[in-house]
Design a protein around this motif. Structure first.
Motif, PDB file in Angstrom:
ATOM      1  N   GLU A   1       0.853  -1.189   0.000  1.00 45.45           N
ATOM      2  CA  GLU A   1       0.000   0.000   0.000  1.00 45.45           C
ATOM      3  C   GLU A   1       0.891   1.242   0.000  1.00 45.45           C
ATOM      4  N   ILE A   2       0.414   2.290  -0.652  1.00 44.86           N
ATOM      5  CA  ILE A   2       1.123   3.569  -0.647  1.00 44.86           C
ATOM      6  C   ILE A   2       0.156   4.674  -0.246  1.00 44.86           C
ATOM      7  N   MET A   3       0.601   5.509   0.692  1.00 45.63           N
ATOM      8  CA  MET A   3      -0.106   6.740   1.014  1.00 45.63           C
ATOM      9  C   MET A   3       0.695   7.874   0.375  1.00 45.63           C
ATOM     10  N   LEU A   4       0.206   8.389  -0.734  1.00 43.80           N
ATOM     11  CA  LEU A   4       0.893   9.465  -1.444  1.00 43.80           C
ATOM     12  C   LEU A   4       0.447  10.798  -0.856  1.00 43.80           C
ATOM     13  N   VAL A   5       1.406  11.519  -0.280  1.00 43.10           N
ATOM     14  CA  VAL A   5       1.104  12.742   0.465  1.00 43.10           C
ATOM     15  C   VAL A   5       1.181  13.947  -0.456  1.00 43.10           C
ATOM     16  N   ARG A   6       0.125  14.724  -0.454  1.00 44.34           N
ATOM     17  CA  ARG A   6       0.099  15.984  -1.186  1.00 44.34           C
ATOM     18  C   ARG A   6      -0.288  17.102  -0.221  1.00 44.34           C
ATOM     19  N   ASP A   7       0.342  18.238  -0.371  1.00 47.24           N
ATOM     20  CA  ASP A   7      -0.037  19.442   0.378  1.00 47.24           C
ATOM     21  C   ASP A   7      -0.130  19.180   1.879  1.00 47.24           C
ATOM     22  N   LYS A   8       0.904  18.509   2.401  1.00 46.96           N
ATOM     23  CA  LYS A   8       1.004  18.269   3.844  1.00 46.96           C
ATOM     24  C   LYS A   8      -0.257  17.611   4.409  1.00 46.96           C
ATOM     25  N   PHE A   9      -0.674  16.530   3.768  1.00 44.81           N
ATOM     26  CA  PHE A   9      -1.767  15.675   4.217  1.00 44.81           C
ATOM     27  C   PHE A   9      -3.152  16.301   4.051  1.00 44.81           C
ATOM     28  N   SER A  10      -3.242  17.469   3.432  1.00 43.09           N
ATOM     29  CA  SER A  10      -4.576  17.992   3.157  1.00 43.09           C
ATOM     30  C   SER A  10      -5.217  17.221   2.006  1.00 43.09           C
ATOM     31  N   ASN A  11      -4.389  16.496   1.259  1.00 44.74           N
ATOM     32  CA  ASN A  11      -4.888  15.699   0.136  1.00 44.74           C
ATOM     33  C   ASN A  11      -3.970  14.497  -0.033  1.00 44.74           C
TER      34      ASN A  11
END
Length: 229
Positions: A183-193
């Motif tokens: 699984e991957i959690m791709l972080v964008r905009d400091k976890f806002s997305n």
């Protein structure tokens, strides 16, 4: 093993780092938290471990023995390499774990006598010797040469399979994520997305597929405003 994050909030000095994050996983997973430097990945990892407390929200993880490979060295300078392992895992065989990470014959050396890459390998050996059911790894391959990194990735993957442990790894390298993750959690905009990506069993992945996944992940990272050139 399960991980449940519910409405998590965390900030520093008035800057919001994690804003309402919710996420859950079950079974023996290999989760990679992937994002550019400064996106808050280490903050989340430390909240999961219990080192940091969130402002709001909860993290539930049913680990009984948690190992942590920190991004910076947490070695005790007045203890030898072997003693740095035995002090946290008294029943382990330090020689076995030193050999496993390519440090055979280095057990009598002190941290000051080891290179940066050797210290990184010692940190990994110490976390594994603790016999954890969950390992948290913060940029574990950052200072390793290509040959050692390649071998350690294979070995960590084998441990994940043979010992049926779960792993949460933080990295900014999409090739590491493509090679190891279920699984991957791709972080964008400091976890806002965030984007959740399910990859399945990495053992079944061919080199061509790993390369394709890595290139796709890099492209998605570049689309994020938090990506740093």
């Amino acid at each position: 093993m399960h991980l449940r994050i519910d409405n998590l909030h965390k900030g520093f000095d008035g800057e919001k780092i994690i804003d309402g994050l919710s996420y859950s996983l079950e079974d023996d997973f290999f989760l990679t938290i992937l994002g550019s430097s400064g996106s808050g990945k280490t903050t989340l990892l430390r909240i999961i471990s219990g080192i940091l407390k969130p402002e709001r929200g909860t993290v539930e993880v049913d680990s009984e023995r948690l190992g942590f490979v920190f991004q910076d060295d947490r070695l005790i300078p007045w203890l030898t390499a072997a003693q740095n392992i035995s002090i946290v895992a008294p029943e382990s065989n330090p020689v076995e774990f030193l050999s496993f990470v390519g440090l055979k014959g280095q057990g009598d050396k002190y941290p000051s006598q080891l290179s940066g890459g050797m210290k990184r390998r010692l940190n990994i050996a110490r976390a594994l010797a603790f016999n954890p059911d969950l390992i948290l790894m913060d940029e574990p391959f950052g200072s390793l040469d290509v040959v050692i990194k390649d071998r350690l990735i294979d070995d960590i993957q084998k441990i994940w399979i043979d010992r049926k442990i779960s792993v949460i790894m933080v990295t900014h390298d999409p090739s590491e994520a493509a090679r190891l993750s279920t699984e991957i959690m791709l972080v964008r905009d400091k976890f806002s997305n965030i984007e959740s990506i399910h990859l399945g069993n990495p053992i079944e992945r061919s080199p061509d597929e790993i390369d394709r996944i890595a290139r796709n992940l890099l492209s998605r990272m570049k689309e994020s405003s938090s990506f740093v050139q």
